[in-house]
Design a protein around this motif. Structure first.
Motif, PDB file in Angstrom:
ATOM      1  N   MET A 487     -12.152 -68.964-108.107  1.00  0.00           N
ATOM      2  CA  MET A 487     -11.493 -68.340-106.965  1.00  0.00           C
ATOM      3  C   MET A 487     -11.958 -69.012-105.682  1.00  0.00           C
ATOM      4  O   MET A 487     -13.149 -69.019-105.367  1.00  0.00           O
ATOM      5  CB  MET A 487     -11.817 -66.849-106.935  1.00  0.00           C
ATOM      6  CG  MET A 487     -11.090 -66.075-105.843  1.00  0.00           C
ATOM      7  SD  MET A 487     -11.466 -64.309-105.979  1.00  0.00           S
ATOM      8  CE  MET A 487     -10.527 -63.677-104.584  1.00  0.00           C
ATOM      9  N   GLY A 488     -11.034 -69.608-104.961  1.00  0.00           N
ATOM     10  CA  GLY A 488     -11.389 -70.275-103.725  1.00  0.00           C
ATOM     11  C   GLY A 488     -12.306 -71.452-103.976  1.00  0.00           C
ATOM     12  O   GLY A 488     -12.195 -72.165-104.982  1.00  0.00           O
ATOM     13  N   ASN A 489     -13.236 -71.682-103.051  1.00  0.00           N
ATOM     14  CA  ASN A 489     -14.170 -72.798-103.148  1.00  0.00           C
ATOM     15  C   ASN A 489     -15.105 -72.567-104.332  1.00  0.00           C
ATOM     16  O   ASN A 489     -15.858 -71.622-104.371  1.00  0.00           O
ATOM     17  CB  ASN A 489     -14.965 -72.897-101.843  1.00  0.00           C
ATOM     18  CG  ASN A 489     -15.814 -74.140-101.773  1.00  0.00           C
ATOM     19  OD1 ASN A 489     -16.203 -74.706-102.782  1.00  0.00           O
ATOM     20  ND2 ASN A 489     -16.100 -74.570-100.562  1.00  0.00           N
ATOM     21  N   GLY A 490     -15.060 -73.461-105.311  1.00  0.00           N
ATOM     22  CA  GLY A 490     -15.877 -73.328-106.504  1.00  0.00           C
ATOM     23  C   GLY A 490     -15.050 -73.646-107.741  1.00  0.00           C
ATOM     24  O   GLY A 490     -13.990 -74.261-107.644  1.00  0.00           O
ATOM     25  N   PRO A 491     -15.542 -73.218-108.888  1.00  0.00           N
ATOM     26  CA  PRO A 491     -16.755 -72.440-109.131  1.00  0.00           C
ATOM     27  C   PRO A 491     -18.004 -73.311-109.146  1.00  0.00           C
ATOM     28  O   PRO A 491     -17.955 -74.487-109.498  1.00  0.00           O
ATOM     29  CB  PRO A 491     -16.495 -71.843-110.519  1.00  0.00           C
ATOM     30  CG  PRO A 491     -15.622 -72.854-111.197  1.00  0.00           C
ATOM     31  CD  PRO A 491     -14.751 -73.440-110.111  1.00  0.00           C
ATOM     32  N   GLY A 492     -19.126 -72.708-108.778  1.00  0.00           N
ATOM     33  CA  GLY A 492     -20.396 -73.412-108.831  1.00  0.00           C
ATOM     34  C   GLY A 492     -21.116 -73.164-110.141  1.00  0.00           C
ATOM     35  O   GLY A 492     -20.862 -72.184-110.837  1.00  0.00           O
ATOM     36  N   GLY A 493     -22.014 -74.062-110.482  1.00  0.00           N
ATOM     37  CA  GLY A 493     -22.837 -73.883-111.679  1.00  0.00           C
ATOM     38  C   GLY A 493     -22.218 -74.331-112.970  1.00  0.00           C
ATOM     39  O   GLY A 493     -22.769 -74.082-114.046  1.00  0.00           O
ATOM     40  N   LEU A 494     -21.070 -75.014-112.923  1.00  0.00           N
ATOM     41  CA  LEU A 494     -20.429 -75.468-114.158  1.00  0.00           C
ATOM     42  C   LEU A 494     -21.330 -76.408-114.953  1.00  0.00           C
ATOM     43  O   LEU A 494     -21.447 -76.287-116.176  1.00  0.00           O
ATOM     44  CB  LEU A 494     -19.106 -76.173-113.832  1.00  0.00           C
ATOM     45  CG  LEU A 494     -17.899 -75.309-113.520  1.00  0.00           C
ATOM     46  CD1 LEU A 494     -16.756 -76.173-112.988  1.00  0.00           C
ATOM     47  CD2 LEU A 494     -17.437 -74.548-114.755  1.00  0.00           C
ATOM     48  N   ALA A 495     -21.933 -77.364-114.279  1.00  0.00           N
ATOM     49  CA  ALA A 495     -22.773 -78.336-114.983  1.00  0.00           C
ATOM     50  C   ALA A 495     -23.952 -77.656-115.655  1.00  0.00           C
ATOM     51  O   ALA A 495     -24.381 -78.070-116.742  1.00  0.00           O
ATOM     52  CB  ALA A 495     -23.248 -79.415-114.012  1.00  0.00           C
ATOM     53  N   ASP A 496     -24.477 -76.605-115.035  1.00  0.00           N
ATOM     54  CA  ASP A 496     -25.624 -75.900-115.604  1.00  0.00           C
ATOM     55  C   ASP A 496     -25.218 -75.135-116.863  1.00  0.00           C
ATOM     56  O   ASP A 496     -25.993 -75.056-117.827  1.00  0.00           O
ATOM     57  CB  ASP A 496     -26.209 -74.959-114.557  1.00  0.00           C
ATOM     58  CG  ASP A 496     -26.578 -75.695-113.283  1.00  0.00           C
ATOM     59  OD1 ASP A 496     -27.680 -76.251-113.214  1.00  0.00           O
ATOM     60  OD2 ASP A 496     -25.726 -75.740-112.368  1.00  0.00           O
ATOM     61  N   TYR A 497     -24.016 -74.544-116.865  1.00  0.00           N
ATOM     62  CA  TYR A 497     -23.507 -73.937-118.095  1.00  0.00           C
ATOM     63  C   TYR A 497     -23.324 -74.990-119.183  1.00  0.00           C
ATOM     64  O   TYR A 497     -23.707 -74.791-120.341  1.00  0.00           O
ATOM     65  CB  TYR A 497     -22.166 -73.246-117.830  1.00  0.00           C
ATOM     66  CG  TYR A 497     -22.254 -71.838-117.293  1.00  0.00           C
ATOM     67  CD1 TYR A 497     -22.775 -70.795-118.064  1.00  0.00           C
ATOM     68  CD2 TYR A 497     -21.794 -71.527-116.017  1.00  0.00           C
ATOM     69  CE1 TYR A 497     -22.832 -69.499-117.571  1.00  0.00           C
ATOM     70  CE2 TYR A 497     -21.849 -70.235-115.521  1.00  0.00           C
ATOM     71  CZ  TYR A 497     -22.375 -69.222-116.304  1.00  0.00           C
ATOM     72  OH  TYR A 497     -22.438 -67.946-115.821  1.00  0.00           O
ATOM     73  N   GLN A 498     -22.728 -76.124-118.824  1.00  0.00           N
ATOM     74  CA  GLN A 498     -22.437 -77.131-119.835  1.00  0.00           C
ATOM     75  C   GLN A 498     -23.709 -77.677-120.473  1.00  0.00           C
ATOM     76  O   GLN A 498     -23.741 -77.948-121.679  1.00  0.00           O
ATOM     77  CB  GLN A 498     -21.613 -78.271-119.220  1.00  0.00           C
ATOM     78  CG  GLN A 498     -20.990 -79.211-120.240  1.00  0.00           C
ATOM     79  CD  GLN A 498     -19.942 -78.528-121.104  1.00  0.00           C
ATOM     80  OE1 GLN A 498     -19.327 -77.539-120.697  1.00  0.00           O
ATOM     81  NE2 GLN A 498     -19.734 -79.038-122.301  1.00  0.00           N
ATOM     82  N   ARG A 499     -24.761 -77.817-119.681  1.00  0.00           N
ATOM     83  CA  ARG A 499     -26.024 -78.272-120.254  1.00  0.00           C
ATOM     84  C   ARG A 499     -26.523 -77.300-121.319  1.00  0.00           C
ATOM     85  O   ARG A 499     -27.076 -77.709-122.350  1.00  0.00           O
ATOM     86  CB  ARG A 499     -27.067 -78.448-119.151  1.00  0.00           C
ATOM     87  CG  ARG A 499     -26.929 -79.763-118.401  1.00  0.00           C
ATOM     88  CD  ARG A 499     -28.125 -80.021-117.498  1.00  0.00           C
ATOM     89  NE  ARG A 499     -28.093 -79.188-116.299  1.00  0.00           N
ATOM     90  CZ  ARG A 499     -27.500 -79.547-115.162  1.00  0.00           C
ATOM     91  NH1 ARG A 499     -26.889 -80.711-115.068  1.00  0.00           N
ATOM     92  NH2 ARG A 499     -27.525 -78.746-114.111  1.00  0.00           N
TER      93      ARG A 499
END
Length: 954
Positions: A487-499
């Motif tokens: 939603m809007g600017n983001g999402p943040g933390g995708l790379a951390d989930y993928q790791r």
């Protein structure tokens, strides 16, 4: 139609038993799409049924297009759309609905084509009507149905005339079925999918089930086609010619999302020939994992509502194809059809191009959470026949698609006996697929443990099998059916989930929420969202939470996701002379890819070539030697960039399409410093209200710069505020806190700047200030120190927190205004925006844009457009170098104007360009639905020092 049907628990009457969907030739299918007559009444009982009689004069009725929603046609004269996330927009009194129930009477008069066969019967098919319908043909009432996103067919051959057939359909916006369809989307009544007349000759195929399994041990596939009608099945490429009900085993290439091998076949009965597209694959839960063809799969998926900015949920084939191609080109391998079965043609495309599919039933009762799930239909036996009808219509329609590997019972419908009945029926009907449902933490009815928006720490605990729960749940594979709220600017933390997904076998990936913003094209607002149509109850722009903008342009979030889930990893090997390449595919080797290298000096490519990489099998890695770096670039920052691209055209992307990339640093950047003066440099010189220092002029009273060379500069000061993003405005699921509320409560949007001293010295101009919000005792002691070598100007900023800061800062840097600027060039990360937890896709290079091109057009205006890790930038006649690298933002409006806007049309560009040079930014996170930024991405108030060197471009 009487209100009794609208408000009873039954799924309908008169419809044929659900069956497998397959396309028929034009000679056997007459589309009834197109222009229909429409009359909309405000209540369910305002009109009688006489309109369905032949000879009724509807000449003064309006015309609408079918498929379509009447509230999206007629410029509002038929009513308006309404959006709620989960609250029912009518009183909760199941199965009853209000008398104020907009009702659309539809009429279509049609002739049969001259070549329409005279023998046999005919079936009238509706692929989607919201929310219920009663149907008449030539004055005869043929039936009623509920289940908006599900097919319904009626036998009508005995009623057809060669010409002048009158098809009448009464559609109500609300019905008992609406209680089962509370699916976080616009409420849009109408006949929104195809209406088709199908010729069904004697001996035609009824229902059939293609069972095509694959044994990965032997490389052989087994085919069995069950059919209501006896016939023969042929697959020429495999030499198969068998009777229905017979089994054959032959060597085959299996179907997977990465290599979607389909075999063309045919089912021949006495009455017709049915085309088949057969994909051999086996789905199982084994060793605690979801496996296809013997291998565990990692879902890199997205939730997809059907949406078009002008036609709503009425999608044509090319729009559906565009979705699939965009998914494939952005490395997605899976789609969850939230929260209903899609148009059947979409699944054909998933078969063809290759996507794993969780096919979800048309069921959600989320609004009952407002009353603690009391009277929830999922646990009320009176509703169970309707739930089973919905499950059957999904499974029977879609069971022959190899892309569908998981059935989902629905979404956010609580728990109960009706869901158990659905799961038992599906498990009995189809043993070749798994069953999903997120809403029951005990996993009583499912073959996997599924969650929404779990934080990173909890997901890791689940990966380590330390999450507790029932024994069955602990033994099941895990997926995040929704995460990373886009939603809007983001999402943040995708790379951390993928790791985490790649570190723990049990974590089999997830599905980002969601695919596309549901903005409705609007002549005055650009795009409308909840509340823009005067709804008395709505959930604002929560309907705009996709990886695509409404016009299907990829958002920065989709670009980030593509990088995060890329199926080839390219990283330094630690020696400096080689790169490590790892195949992250589940099934495909790397033979379809070509690899290219390039060498950058100060962000500019100075050499390039091809790189020989072996055709690694899934999971394999290789260290690949790089060539010798080109000479002559020892004094600047240098790096390698290695790209994996398609070696040849595919069905979904052309040769050269980039799949993955990595950058390998060689030499670090030299830090910007003032050059030794070639002539004596005077310190600050005061006179006539102005202080001059090198190329700059300062206001003698405030110490603020007025010009650098010939470039006008104004309003330079410390800045800590940003227009909150949708994720800033959200409430963290774990802590219950909201960053934007904290910031506003603390007054960070109205900081005050106190000038303590302007100190011209022998070699520097020092300006001392304190920056703090009203009504608070904490602040930031800020010192600006200006020096010059005669041609260039250096600003060193020192910031020290004063008092206890109870919240992170939105940003920390300086803001200034330039009288004019257009072209922006920079050496740093790009080309798109990037924030601390959203910058995996930002590539270090030289980039160029316009100021307007730096903006990201989120439907609700908010902080956007920052470019990260900028070494230097050129804008408005200035060159700006940072120590350390900085974030660059430039806009033709102020942050305050951005904060006040509710739609993009509220933003009026001015002549001034406002530039932010940020030392640090707070992360983005995904708290619009989920967790805030991880601790390492939060901007805490602490001592900081940073500097910039300014010079005029010539």
């Amino acid at each position: 139609m009487t209100n009794h049907y609208v408000e009873d628990y039954s799924p309908g009457r008169g419809a044929l038993t659900p069956r497998a969907w397959y396309p028929l030739s034009d000679a056997k299918a007459l589309s009834l799409n197109g222009s229909w007559r429409l009359r909309v009444s405000p209540t369910a009982d305002a009109e009688d049924d006489s309109f369905a009689e032949p000879g009724f004069d509807a000449g003064d009725w309006a015309r609408v297009v079918v498929p379509g929603h009447w509230v999206l046609q007629g410029d509002g004269c038929f009513g308006r759309p309404a959006y709620t996330n989960h609250r029912y927009p009518f009183p909760v009194d199941p199965p009853r609905v209000p008398t104020e129930n907009p009702t659309g009477d539809h009429l279509r008069v049609f002739d049969l084509p001259e070549d329409w066969p005279a023998d046999g019967g005919a079936v009238l098919r509706f692929d989607g009507v919201e929310s219920c319908a009663r149907v008449w043909l030539n004055g005869t009432d043929i039936g009623e149905f509920k289940g908006s996103r599900l097919p319904h067919e009626f036998a009508v051959g005995h009623l057809l005339e060669r010409s002048g057939n009158v098809l009448a359909v009464r559609v109500h916006q609300w019905s008992a079925g609406s209680y089962l369809e509370d699916q976080d989307q616009w409420w849009l009544p109408g006949i929104f999918r195809d209406v088709t007349l199908l010729h069904r000759p004697a001996g035609s195929a009824g229902d059939f089930f293609v069972h095509a399994s694959y044994d990965h041990h032997t490389g052989r596939g087994t085919l069995l086609v069950d059919s209501d009608i006896e016939g023969r099945v042929t697959v020429p490429a495999l030499g198969i010619d068998i009777a229905t009900g017979e089994t054959v085993t032959v060597p085959v290439c299996p179907w997977s999302a990465e290599v979607p091998t389909l075999y063309e076949g045919e089912l021949t009965t006495e009455g017709e020939r049915v085309p088949l597209r057969i994909g051999f694959r086996t789905v199982e839960s084994a060793d605690g994992l979801i496996k296809v063809n013997g291998r565990a799969v990692l879902f890199k998926g997205v939730n997809r509502h059907e949406w078009h900015r002008e036609t709503g949920r009425a999608l044509d084939l090319e729009t559906m194809r565009q979705d699939v191609l965009l998914m494939k080109r952005h490395n997605l391998n899976a789609v969850r059809t939230s929260h209903y079965p899609p148009h059947p043609a979409f699944l054909d495309l998933c078969d063809e191009y290759g996507l794993w599919v969780i096919d979800e039933c048309d069921l959600e009762t989320h609004g009952f959470v407002e009353q603690a799930w009391r009277d929830n239909p999922a646990d009320d036996d009176r509703w169970t026949p309707a739930l089973l009808d919905r499950a059957a219509r999904m499974v029977e329609r879609d069971k022959n698609h190899p892309s569908v590997i998981i059935w989902s019972l629905g979404n956010e419908a609580g728990t109960g006996r009706g869901l158990t009945a659905m799961a038992e029926w599906i498990h009995a009907r189809d043993t070749s697929r798994l069953v999903h449902y997120e809403g029951d933490g005990s996993c009583r009815d499912t073959d996997m443990y599924s969650r929404m928006y779990a934080g990173h720490a909890e997901v890791e605990q689940i990966g380590k099998e330390l999450d507790g729960g029932t024994r069955k749940r602990r033994e099941l594979p895990f997926i995040l059916c929704e995460y990373a709220h886009a939603m809007g600017n983001g999402p943040g933390g995708l790379a951390d989930y993928q790791r985490l997904f790649e570190a723990y076998d049990r974590l089999q990936g997830g599905f980002v929420w969601e695919w596309i913003d549901h903005g409705i094209a609007h002549p005055g607002l650009g795009y409308a969202y909840g509340g823009d149509f005067g709804e008395e109850l709505h959930d604002g722009n929560f309907v705009c939470d996709g990886l695509l903008f409404p016009d299907r342009r990829p958002s920065p979030g989709l670009v980030e996701y593509k990088k995060v889930i890329e199926p080839v990893r390219i990283v330094p090997d630690g020696t400096g002379g080689s790169v490590r390449v790892t195949n992250g595919y589940d099934f495909a080797d790397l033979s379809a890819l070509a690899f290219e290298w390039s060498y950058q000096a100060d962000g500019e490519t100075v050499a390039s070539g091809s790189l020989s990489v072996p055709a690694l099998a899934p999971g394999e890695s290789a260290d690949v030697k790089l060539p010798q770096p080109p000479a002559g670039h020892e004094a600047v920052e240098t790096q390698w960039t290695v790209r994996a691209v398609l070696a040849a055209d595919t069905a979904w992307a052309p040769e050269g399409h980039e799949i993955a990339w990595g950058q390998i640093p060689v030499a670090a950047r030299p830090l910007p410093v003032l050059r030794p003066a070639v002539r004596p440099v005077l310190g600050p010189v005061a006179g006539d209200g102005v202080i001059t220092l090198g190329p700059a002029a300062f206001d003698a009273r405030t110490g603020a710069p007025k010009a650098i060379g010939a470039i006008e500069v104004s309003d330079l000061r410390l800045d800590v505020w940003r227009a909150p993003t949708d994720n800033d405005e959200g409430t963290d699921w774990l802590t219950g806190s909201c960053d934007a509320k904290l910031w506003r409560d603390l007054g960070l949007h109205r900081m005050r700047h106190r000038l303590d001293a302007v100190e011209p010295g022998e070699n520097a101009l020092t300006v001392r200030t304190r920056v703090a919000p009203a009504a608070s005792e904490f602040g930031l002691t800020t010192v600006y120190r200006w020096t010059s070598d005669g041609d260039r100007l250096r600003l060193a900023v020192s910031v020290s927190p004063d008092g206890e800061w109870p919240a992170p800062l939105p940003r920390l840097g300086v803001r200034l205004a330039l009288a004019c600027a257009d072209t922006v060039r920079w050496f740093g990360a790009g080309p798109g925006e990037a924030y601390p937890d959203t910058k995996s896709a930002a590539r270090l290079a030289r980039h160029e844009s316009t100021v307007d091109g730096l903006q990201t057009p989120y439907l609700r205006p908010q902080e956007n457009g920052a470019r990260a890790d900028v070494r230097w930038a050129e804008i408005g006649g200035l060159r700006i170098e940072g120590d350390p690298a900085f974030h660059l933002t430039a806009r033709r409006w102020t942050t305050e104007q951005l904060d006040a806007a509710t739609h993009l049309t509220d933003l009026t560009p001015g002549d001034t360009v406002w530039v932010n040079l940020d030392h640090a930014l707070h992360g983005i996170g995904t708290a619009s639905c989920g967790p805030s930024p991880l601790p390492q991405y939060q901007l805490r108030a602490q001592r900081a020092e940073f500097s910039f060197v300014f010079s005029q471009l010539h």
